[in-house]
Design a protein around this motif. Structure first.
Motif, PDB file in Angstrom:
ATOM      1  N   PHE A 220       0.811  -1.330   0.083  1.00 32.01           N
ATOM      2  CA  PHE A 220       0.006   0.083   0.086  1.00 32.01           C
ATOM      3  C   PHE A 220       0.763   1.158   0.011  1.00 32.01           C
ATOM      4  N   PHE A 221       1.849   1.423   0.983  1.00 24.39           N
ATOM      5  CA  PHE A 221       2.732   2.665   0.991  1.00 24.39           C
ATOM      6  C   PHE A 221       3.613   2.537  -0.222  1.00 24.39           C
ATOM      7  N   ILE A 222       4.139   1.725  -0.777  1.00 28.05           N
ATOM      8  CA  ILE A 222       4.956   1.589  -1.979  1.00 28.05           C
ATOM      9  C   ILE A 222       3.984   2.340  -2.882  1.00 28.05           C
ATOM     10  N   LEU A 223       2.608   2.030  -3.339  1.00 24.89           N
ATOM     11  CA  LEU A 223       1.759   2.470  -4.082  1.00 24.89           C
ATOM     12  C   LEU A 223       1.543   4.000  -3.620  1.00 24.89           C
ATOM     13  N   ARG A 224       1.455   4.317  -2.490  1.00 24.16           N
ATOM     14  CA  ARG A 224       1.243   5.671  -2.057  1.00 24.16           C
ATOM     15  C   ARG A 224       2.440   6.914  -2.344  1.00 24.16           C
ATOM     16  N   VAL A 225       3.562   6.346  -2.158  1.00 25.13           N
ATOM     17  CA  VAL A 225       4.624   7.107  -2.617  1.00 25.13           C
ATOM     18  C   VAL A 225       4.813   7.244  -4.088  1.00 25.13           C
ATOM     19  N   LEU A 226       4.594   6.416  -4.783  1.00 27.83           N
ATOM     20  CA  LEU A 226       4.743   6.175  -6.130  1.00 27.83           C
ATOM     21  C   LEU A 226       3.723   7.164  -6.854  1.00 27.83           C
ATOM     22  N   HIS A 227       2.584   7.263  -6.092  1.00 27.28           N
ATOM     23  CA  HIS A 227       1.282   8.123  -6.484  1.00 27.28           C
ATOM     24  C   HIS A 227       1.971   9.580  -6.583  1.00 27.28           C
ATOM     25  N   GLN A 228       2.853   9.670  -5.707  1.00 20.94           N
ATOM     26  CA  GLN A 228       3.349  11.264  -5.573  1.00 20.94           C
ATOM     27  C   GLN A 228       4.158  11.731  -6.934  1.00 20.94           C
TER      28      GLN A 228
ATOM     29  N   VAL B  76      14.126   3.564 -12.443  1.00 27.49           N
ATOM     30  CA  VAL B  76      13.088   4.595 -11.788  1.00 27.49           C
ATOM     31  C   VAL B  76      11.820   4.071 -12.036  1.00 27.49           C
ATOM     32  N   TYR B  77      10.975   3.738 -11.103  1.00 34.52           N
ATOM     33  CA  TYR B  77       9.518   3.380 -11.197  1.00 34.52           C
ATOM     34  C   TYR B  77       8.521   4.475 -11.298  1.00 34.52           C
ATOM     35  N   THR B  78       7.503   4.472 -12.118  1.00 30.77           N
ATOM     36  CA  THR B  78       6.232   5.421 -12.434  1.00 30.77           C
ATOM     37  C   THR B  78       5.142   4.638 -12.358  1.00 30.77           C
ATOM     38  N   LEU B  79       4.120   5.246 -11.805  1.00 30.19           N
ATOM     39  CA  LEU B  79       3.088   4.529 -11.339  1.00 30.19           C
ATOM     40  C   LEU B  79       2.060   4.781 -12.912  1.00 30.19           C
ATOM     41  N   THR B  80       1.263   3.488 -13.273  1.00 29.72           N
ATOM     42  CA  THR B  80       0.541   3.616 -14.370  1.00 29.72           C
ATOM     43  C   THR B  80      -0.751   4.024 -14.066  1.00 29.72           C
ATOM     44  N   ASP B  81      -1.642   4.503 -14.880  1.00 28.54           N
ATOM     45  CA  ASP B  81      -2.874   4.543 -14.914  1.00 28.54           C
ATOM     46  C   ASP B  81      -3.578   3.308 -13.975  1.00 28.54           C
ATOM     47  N   ARG B  82      -3.245   2.326 -14.478  1.00 34.35           N
ATOM     48  CA  ARG B  82      -3.638   1.018 -13.670  1.00 34.35           C
ATOM     49  C   ARG B  82      -3.303   1.039 -12.136  1.00 34.35           C
ATOM     50  N   GLY B  83      -1.971   1.487 -11.942  1.00 36.67           N
ATOM     51  CA  GLY B  83      -1.413   1.475 -10.634  1.00 36.67           C
ATOM     52  C   GLY B  83      -2.249   2.717  -9.831  1.00 36.67           C
ATOM     53  N   ARG B  84      -2.498   3.565 -10.504  1.00 38.17           N
ATOM     54  CA  ARG B  84      -3.457   4.682  -9.572  1.00 38.17           C
ATOM     55  C   ARG B  84      -4.414   4.375  -9.450  1.00 38.17           C
ATOM     56  N   ASP B  85      -5.378   3.566 -10.235  1.00 39.62           N
ATOM     57  CA  ASP B  85      -6.608   3.110 -10.032  1.00 39.62           C
ATOM     58  C   ASP B  85      -6.609   2.196  -8.818  1.00 39.62           C
ATOM     59  N   SER B  86      -5.592   1.289  -8.749  1.00 41.34           N
ATOM     60  CA  SER B  86      -5.331   0.144  -7.698  1.00 41.34           C
ATOM     61  C   SER B  86      -5.243   1.020  -6.498  1.00 41.34           C
ATOM     62  N   PHE B  87      -4.348   1.961  -6.410  1.00 38.99           N
ATOM     63  CA  PHE B  87      -4.240   2.738  -5.232  1.00 38.99           C
ATOM     64  C   PHE B  87      -5.605   3.170  -4.578  1.00 38.99           C
ATOM     65  N   LYS B  88      -6.361   3.881  -5.575  1.00 37.72           N
ATOM     66  CA  LYS B  88      -7.681   4.353  -4.956  1.00 37.72           C
ATOM     67  C   LYS B  88      -8.428   3.166  -4.617  1.00 37.72           C
ATOM     68  N   VAL B  89      -8.425   2.100  -5.170  1.00 37.93           N
ATOM     69  CA  VAL B  89      -9.160   0.927  -4.494  1.00 37.93           C
ATOM     70  C   VAL B  89      -8.637   0.481  -3.134  1.00 37.93           C
ATOM     71  N   ALA B  90      -7.099   0.522  -2.965  1.00 36.25           N
ATOM     72  CA  ALA B  90      -6.677   0.250  -2.010  1.00 36.25           C
ATOM     73  C   ALA B  90      -6.747   1.300  -0.878  1.00 36.25           C
ATOM     74  N   VAL B  91      -7.023   2.641  -1.126  1.00 34.40           N
ATOM     75  CA  VAL B  91      -7.488   3.493  -0.081  1.00 34.40           C
ATOM     76  C   VAL B  91      -8.636   3.293   0.511  1.00 34.40           C
TER      77      VAL B  91
END
Length: 142
Positions: free
Chosen positions: A30-38, A92-107
């Motif tokens: 969850f927090f890996i997604l969180r920081v990559l969301h930034q 360097v890792y970048t969140l994709t649109d799918r990653g952003r969607d998954s982060f919203k679901v995780a939140v």
């Protein structure tokens, strides 16, 4: 006569360190997604950002971060590219649109769990207060 094995003791569920470890393992993704969301980051930056974001509660190691990032990349949640930083090549890792969607679901999922935990905390506190004899109560009405 067959040798008897000594049963391995189970985890100590009364140990705060047991629960802290369980919580940290569950929250790492969850927090890996969180920081990559930034912003996009390399692994070392991700570890530091997660630690800062959680005030040290979650401090993922390289052994945790890179398998998660590989899983995220294979699932299409992040992309990576090589970049030279201070003369060293890093991924360097970048969140994709799918990653952003998954982060919203995780939140949403974690917020639901958080509400249940807060309700549980109130229920435990109320139960403890009900078990204190009247003469042991304090406060304005005790």
């Amino acid at each position: 006569m067959p040798a008897r094995s000594v049963p391995k003791p189970g985890p100590d569920l009364t140990s705060r360190s047991y629960w802290n470890g369980t919580i940290k393992m569950s929250l790492s993704k969850f927090f890996i997604l969180r920081v990559l969301h930034q912003r996009p980051m390399h692994g070392y930056d991700i570890a530091g950002a997660v630690e800062r974001t959680t005030n040290g509660c979650c401090s993922p190691t390289e052994g945790t971060i890179y398998p998660v990032l590989r899983e995220f990349e294979e699932g299409g949640y992040v992309t990576s590219h090589a970049e030279t930083v201070s003369g060293r090549e890093r991924k360097v890792y970048t969140l994709t649109d799918r990653g952003r969607d998954s982060f919203k679901v995780a939140v949403e999922a974690w917020m639901e769990v958080t509400r249940v935990l807060l309700d549980t905390e109130r229920a435990v506190a109320a139960s403890a207060a009900a078990q204190v004899p009247a003469e042991g109560r304090s406060g304005c009405c005790g």
